[in-house]
Design an enzyme around this catalytic site. Sequence first.
Site, PDB file in Angstrom:
ATOM      1  N   ALA A  39       0.798  -1.236   0.000  1.00  0.00           N
ATOM      2  CA  ALA A  39       0.000   0.000   0.000  1.00  0.00           C
ATOM      3  C   ALA A  39       0.832   1.288   0.000  1.00  0.00           C
ATOM      4  CB  ALA A  39      -0.935  -0.025   1.212  1.00  0.00           C
ATOM      5  N   ASP A  81      -4.596  -2.734   3.347  1.00  0.00           N
ATOM      6  CA  ASP A  81      -4.624  -1.996   2.079  1.00  0.00           C
ATOM      7  C   ASP A  81      -5.735  -0.950   2.061  1.00  0.00           C
ATOM      8  OD1 ASP A  81      -2.583  -3.477   0.237  1.00  0.00           O
ATOM      9  OD2 ASP A  81      -3.585  -4.981   1.445  1.00  0.00           O
TER      10      ASP A  81
HETATM   11  O1  MRU Z   1      -0.692  -7.293  -3.835  1.00  0.00           O
HETATM   12  P1  MRU Z   1       0.283  -6.614  -2.932  1.00  0.00           P
HETATM   13  O2  MRU Z   1       1.566  -7.324  -2.728  1.00  0.00           O
HETATM   14  O3  MRU Z   1       0.461  -5.155  -3.261  1.00  0.00           O
HETATM   15  O4  MRU Z   1      -0.511  -6.715  -1.568  1.00  0.00           O
HETATM   16  C1  MRU Z   1      -0.619  -5.708  -0.699  1.00  0.00           C
HETATM   17  C2  MRU Z   1       0.145  -6.068   0.453  1.00  0.00           C
HETATM   18  O5  MRU Z   1       1.319  -5.882   0.451  1.00  0.00           O
HETATM   19  C3  MRU Z   1      -0.516  -6.741   1.568  1.00  0.00           C
HETATM   20  O6  MRU Z   1      -1.853  -6.866   1.486  1.00  0.00           O
HETATM   21  C4  MRU Z   1      -0.002  -6.203   2.862  1.00  0.00           C
HETATM   22  O7  MRU Z   1      -0.252  -7.147   3.836  1.00  0.00           O
HETATM   23  C5  MRU Z   1      -0.583  -4.874   3.281  1.00  0.00           C
HETATM   24  S1  MRU Z   1      -0.051  -3.505   2.390  1.00  0.00           S
HETATM   25  C6  MRU Z   1       1.441  -3.194   2.957  1.00  0.00           C
END
Ligand code: MRU
Length: 368
Positions: free
Chosen positions: A56, A248
């Site tokens: 995020a 997110d």
């Molecule tokens: O699909 P991604 O790798 O962008 O997924 C988001 C994330 O990194 C995770 O959901 C995470 O646990 C939270 S965002 C830092």
Amino acid sequence: MLVDGKEYRSIQLKPGEREVVRIIDQTFLPHEFRLVDLVTLEDFCRAISTMQVRGAGLIGATAAFGMVSAARQAPRQSFEADIADAAAQLCATRPTAANLAWAVSQVQTAIDTADGIDNKIEAAFEAAQAVLEGDAETSRRIGLHGLEIIRALAARKASGPLNILTHCNAGCLAFVDHGTATAPIYAAQAAGIDLHVWVDETRPRNQGAALTAWELAAQGVPHDLIVDNAGGHLMQHGLVDMVIVGADRVTRRGDVANKIGTYLKALAAHDNGIPFFVALPCSTFDFSMDDGLAEIPIEERDPHELSHVVGRLPSGELGEVLICPQQTSARNYGFDVTPARLITKLICEHGVCDAEPNSIATLLMKGA
Ligand code: MRU
């Protein structure tokens, strides 16, 4: 973050060049450490949609600099329209993380408020820098608040390390630095607390196996990789003391969208009386939404990510293999929603609160 003893951030300006943004290409981790330079709006959009950058906070910081690039590229006669178009393109790259639209709007507001094209470009750059530096500082502060939780739980343990389970990668690689779920872990390590991390592999893209395991190893944090379905078993056998994940998008009432599989970990933690924490910057809150299950848009990604796995072959080359029948149809949901009732506490840069509207609002007012 330390890589081979050298300090890096997941995104930074190329030294001495204000117009070039340098990222760690996460599609090659953990096998190869490659830096990639982004210059054009297309570079920034591609980096986000192909997940050279992901997570995020990092998506947000990258999008902010994408807006700067768009401002530099835009012809003067169509400046406003081109900026609006760039904002729409960037926001469409990944739908679930709230930080993306938030970061784009920070830069858009700076552009709108400045007078004259040159000033608008400079204002965009300063706003993007503020997003980047703010993200790193926010994560550092989340680490300090989370440290107190870890300290208290560790003090209650009669012996052995505090066992922490995490899902996906909400680490240094998902933000500008420190991470969110990992920031308290790094702060606890620095405070000399004995801990151990269970790392969910996080199918289908394996952000746990490829990224969290890589960065924990680089920082010297004891950890073990587990399959996504092992968490419940470990919890039933007293081998997990706490769960901490990132987020997110978080609604007004505290429902949390996070990487697919998070909800199942929260259910298992609830059933076993294990505290379940979510660490996030306030830019991840989306107050336009209340009921996460009904309202949060969930990204559905290419089924190819599910039907194929990338890894290092015995030859030493990186390769991709098919793991299901060629004709099998697959659905690749990227995220799920954990209802607020399953969350013990939210950990933000302003402190710790309940996943509940009044507690969230009070914490945010404190930080305003
Ligand atoms: O699909 P991604 O790798 O962008 O997924 C988001 C994330 O990194 C995770 O959901 C995470 O646990 C939270 S965002 C830092």
